[in-house]
Design an enzyme around this catalytic site. Structure first.
Site, PDB file in Angstrom:
ATOM      1  N   ASP A  64       1.514  -1.577   0.155  1.00 47.78           N
ATOM      2  CA  ASP A  64      -0.315  -0.154  -0.278  1.00 47.78           C
ATOM      3  C   ASP A  64       0.974   1.127  -0.152  1.00 47.78           C
ATOM      4  OD1 ASP A  64      -2.109   1.393  -0.374  1.00 47.78           O
ATOM      5  OD2 ASP A  64      -3.149   0.263   1.628  1.00 47.78           O
TER       6      ASP A  64
ATOM      7  N   GLU B 216       2.485   5.335  -3.838  1.00 50.20           N
ATOM      8  CA  GLU B 216       3.141   6.251  -4.449  1.00 50.20           C
ATOM      9  C   GLU B 216       4.108   7.790  -3.614  1.00 50.20           C
ATOM     10  OE1 GLU B 216      -0.370   6.592  -2.153  1.00 50.20           O
ATOM     11  OE2 GLU B 216       0.004   5.553  -3.837  1.00 50.20           O
TER      12      GLU B 216
ATOM     13  N   ASP C  54      -7.896   4.199  -3.710  1.00 55.49           N
ATOM     14  CA  ASP C  54      -9.189   4.691  -2.766  1.00 55.49           C
ATOM     15  C   ASP C  54     -10.184   6.001  -3.290  1.00 55.49           C
ATOM     16  OD1 ASP C  54      -7.479   2.812  -0.845  1.00 55.49           O
ATOM     17  OD2 ASP C  54      -6.947   4.983  -0.371  1.00 55.49           O
TER      18      ASP C  54
END
Length: 825
Positions: free
Chosen positions: A398, A401, A479
């Site tokens: 997760d 980025e 998300d």
């Protein structure tokens, strides 16, 4: 956005002022013309590198994306007037001596792409002082469609007219690569934040930091051809374990091992197929221990025992790991003194877990690590082995980025092991994911006797960059909010990502942030809200045709048994989609082999296979799944009103959004609705459900129900269909239906192996080729090639010829022992 001054962006200089020097090399040439310095080099017949330097020096560091070792290419060189021409068997490159502009034609002289102008702007301050901002503009045909750029949240397929500041984010992942309907592709080799714009001025890449303009032009002739060239340039795709193609159940988050076990037990008791259960964050405890990579709470006691119990239930465990660490973790304490952590605002902002919005007066102290640093990646893996040794099956990486809250330009001044963060910003996900993939494979090779060592690396990640396909990692779209608009966006997002050479995509089935759907209709559960139920069903049906089929989200539970019981239309529709996925596993896993061995793709924009039909160039709600199936998921509400939900992926949603308005109208779930599907010209089509045949080149209107999944098969296809299973390989594939859809000759290669080892890389697998001669109505099954441990030596194939009407065909059952067979039908 930076503006390039025409005084600084030297694009036009004449040969009358500057002497022209052309220097040949074994792969190309260099043009020096005063302030214009252009180098052209062929790497293969189909791939050419173009560099433009403001100084005449080409001293860029080795590319972290490009892995191709150049071949010896036969080229023809000539100088004709003001032009330098260099040609391979595939591409002709022409450079104007006076301007340095480059143009590309195919071998027949058909124009492919032209440079319009270019420019450099010297950076005079900051960490990158002395480097340049670089810009290159190209001219496209007026009606030319282009694709790629990564995962973008917009409901259009072609990227004409798109403008983006490409800097990695939660729900948009950028790959500076485009390809054209004309059969060319271009990879812009720059890791810094890059502005992309296509407008009346042309198609422009403008990057914040570069020593030179550096890009690769590829000629593939088709979408598949360009994808193949991109993978040749930056790495091919390894196979994921077979179980990853089953159904994954997830939510934010399971709060104990007891809850995890209960979900799996319920799925098994109800006969709902399941291969993977996903454990999201906080199994490590408080935020100060963020991403400790250990089970550190009483609710997650006895991890070895619990993971073993999951495996005993034939269920895999995917666990979340992050690119950042809390200040009390072992990783943080080892990396911080070595300067391996970035001091930026990231998630979570507060060290307290039970407050919303976050209590920033108690900062978490969490920091991302320097993924560009080889030693830091070593430390990361060393700590990850604690979970590896427990037998965790897959990594959910997760925030790759990474999460960057309250972004400031100053943050990009941070130093990394590869220079300023600005210089290498967009490669963060590649470096993070590749660090785990490479270490995992090396660790397994060095510890061959462990059970985990015999497993393929399986990674799911929230962000991606060029070249990341070589890790096999599946990127999900972040998300995203729960809305019909968001669902519609996922299809072109996945298709364009696939057209950057990376075939592995999925989205949170149901959307992550439930937003206004987090409200019950007859009770307080969003699972019973019809508005959300319809959206969840249709998203599940779309997810059926993603490489990974994974349900996930927050607030509203995602376990399908929360949506009713057998006989309830919503529950039945969800279950039907999951069961259908398992019947297609033989087709999907064979497609996985095609991706690895032949540079194929799972999700294929219709333009991939029907380029001559211009109607397909911008269809954003239909796609091929593999080379034979065309999915047309329903992405508009039919039974309930649509409700668009705006969410901020960094801070979540407004909990007051639910409102109190129950005045909406709901149609009965058993009511017949309709949808339109375009059938591309160039093939005839069969409705997968009914077997009815349709001519291509038309739009058809279909009657639909809540559980109906519009799916068509291209005439001239062979589809292997298996049995419904509770998990992948629950039953031996000794009784496969082989469905033949006539109307053209057809071929299909059934691929099989052990399912979860790298022995396939050593040639340990089997293939069975099926060929349908449409004129003779004859099926040929080839001699089986290869073998692997556990292979079925004898099996039954039920050959079913689809006749094009609604009558059910009678199967011809054959016993196959690996020798060639022929059957006339």
């Amino acid at each position: 956005m930076k503006i390039f001054s025409s005084l600084i962006c030297f694009s036009l200089f004449t040969s009358a002022i500057f002497a022209q020097t052309v220097t040949r090399s074994d792969r190309g040439f260099t043009l020096d013309n005063g302030d214009i310095h252009t180098r052209v080099q062929f790497l293969t017949d189909d791939i050419v590198r173009v560099e433009k330097s403001p100084t005449g020096e080409y001293n860029q560091p080795p590319s972290v994306v490009v892995t191709l070792v150049h071949e010896k290419v036969r080229t023809a060189f000539s100088e004709k007037g003001n032009d330098i021409v260099l040609s391979s068997s595939s591409i002709k490159v022409t450079v104007d001596k006076s301007t340095g502009k480059v143009s590309f034609d195919d071998a027949k002289g058909n124009p492919l792409l032209n440079e319009k102008d270019f420019g450099f702007k010297l950076r005079t301050s900051g960490a990158d002082k002395g480097a340049y901002e670089v810009r290159q503009t190209f001219t496209l045909d007026n009606d030319e469609a282009i694709y790629g750029l990564g995962i973008l949240q917009e409901n259009k397929l072609s990227k004409r007219g798109t403008s983006r500041q490409m800097i990695q984010a939660n729900t948009e992942d950028y790959v500076p690569m485009v390809q054209s309907v004309k059969g060319w592709g271009l990879y812009w080799d720059n890791l810094s934040p890059t502005d992309f714009a296509d407008n009346t001025d042309g198609m422009t890449f403008r990057s914040e930091v570069g020593e030179a303009i550096d890009y690769y032009f590829m000629h593939g002739g088709s979408v598949d051809g360009v994808n193949a060239r991109m993978r040749e340039l930056s790495g091919t795709v390894p196979m994921l374990p077979k179980w990853t193609f089953g159904f994954w159940q997830s939510k934010e988050r399971y709060k104990s091992f007891n809850e995890v076990q209960e979900v799996v037990d319920t799925y098994r008791r109800l006969g709902i197929p399941l291969d993977c259960i996903v454990q999201d964050w906080q199994y490590w405890g408080p935020h100060y221990l963020w991403n400790a990579m250990e089970f550190l709470t009483a609710d997650f006691a006895n991890p070895q025992e619990n993971i073993d119990r999951l495996h005993d239930k034939n269920t895999k465990l995917l666990i979340t790991i992050w690119s950042s660490f809390g200040p009390m973790t072992k990783q943080y304490r080892e990396m911080e003194p070595k300067g391996m952590l970035f001091d930026i605002q990231t998630w979570p902002q507060s060290g307290l877990t039970d407050f919303w919005p976050p209590r920033t007066d108690y900062p978490s102290g969490v920091k991302p690590y320097d993924v560009y640093n080889p030693e830091a990646r070593d430390i990361y893996w060393k700590n990850l082995t604690r979970l590896y040794d427990l037998g965790v099956d897959a990594w959910w990486m997760d925030s790759t980025e990474p999460d960057h809250i309250e972004f400031s330009d100053k943050d990009l001044e941070l130093r990394t092991a590869m220079g300023s963060w600005r210089k290498v910003r967009n490669a963060f996900p590649l470096m993070a994911v590749e660090g785990v993939y490479d270490h995992h494979r090396a660790h397994a090779a060095n510890h061959p006797d462990t059970v985990t060592a015999r497993k393929r690396v399986a990674i799911m990640t929230r962000c991606a960059f060029a070249g990341q396909q070589r890790t096999g990692a599946n990127t999900w779209s972040g998300d995203v909010g729960s809305s019909w608009e968001s669902l519609r966006n996922q299809i072109p997002a996945g298709l364009n990502f696939s057209m950057t050479g990376n075939p592995n995509f999925n989205s949170d089935i149901g959307g992550f942030f439930a937003g206004a759907y987090n409200k019950g209709y007859l009770d307080d559960s969003g699972c019973r809200n019809p508005l959300y139920q319809e959206l969840y069903v249709r998203w599940m049906q779309f997810g059926l045709f993603n490489p990974i089929m994974r349900s996930h989200g927050t607030e509203v539970s995602r376990e399908i048994y929360k949506y009713g019981t057998e006989g309830d239309p919503v529950y039945d529709a969800l279950l039907k989609a999951i069961k259908m996925r398992y019947t297609l596993i033989p087709y999907i896993y064979s497609t996985a082999w095609d991706v690895t061995a032949n540079n194929g793709s799972y999700m294929r924009a219709l333009v991939s296979d029907f380029k001559d039909d211009r109607n397909t160039w911008n269809i954003s709600d239909q796609f091929m799944f593999g080379k034979s199936l065309m999915a047309a998921p329903i992405v508009k509400a039919q039974y309930t009103p649509e409700k668009t939900v705006a969410v901020d992926p960094m801070s979540g949603w407004d909990r007051k959004e639910g409102g109190d308005d129950d005045s909406f109208k709901i149609d009965p779930w058993d009511e017949i609705k309709s949808t339109e599907v375009y059938l591309p010209e160039g093939a005839d089509w069969y409705d997968y459900r009914t077997g009815k045949k349709f001519d291509g080149g038309q739009t058809v209107t279909l009657e639909t129900t809540l559980d109906y999944i519009p799916l068509f098969v291209k005439a001239g296809s062979i589809i292997p269909v298996g049995e419904t299973m509770q998990y992948v390989d629950e039953k031996p594939a000794d009784n496969l239906d082989i469905r033949i859809y006539p109307g053209a000759d057809a071929e299909f290669t059934l691929y099989e192996d052990e399912g979860d080892s790298y022995n396939y890389e050593k040639g340990i697998y089997s293939t069975i080729k099926f060929h349908w001669d449409d004129k003779r109505h004859r099926l040929t099954i080839s001699k089986r090639e290869g073998e692997y441990p556990g292979m079925l030596n004898t099996r039954r194939f039920n050959i079913i010829l689809i006749d094009g009407d609604t009558t059910e065909a009678k199967p011809h059952t054959l016993t196959y022992d690996g020798q060639a067979l022929k059957l006339s039908i």
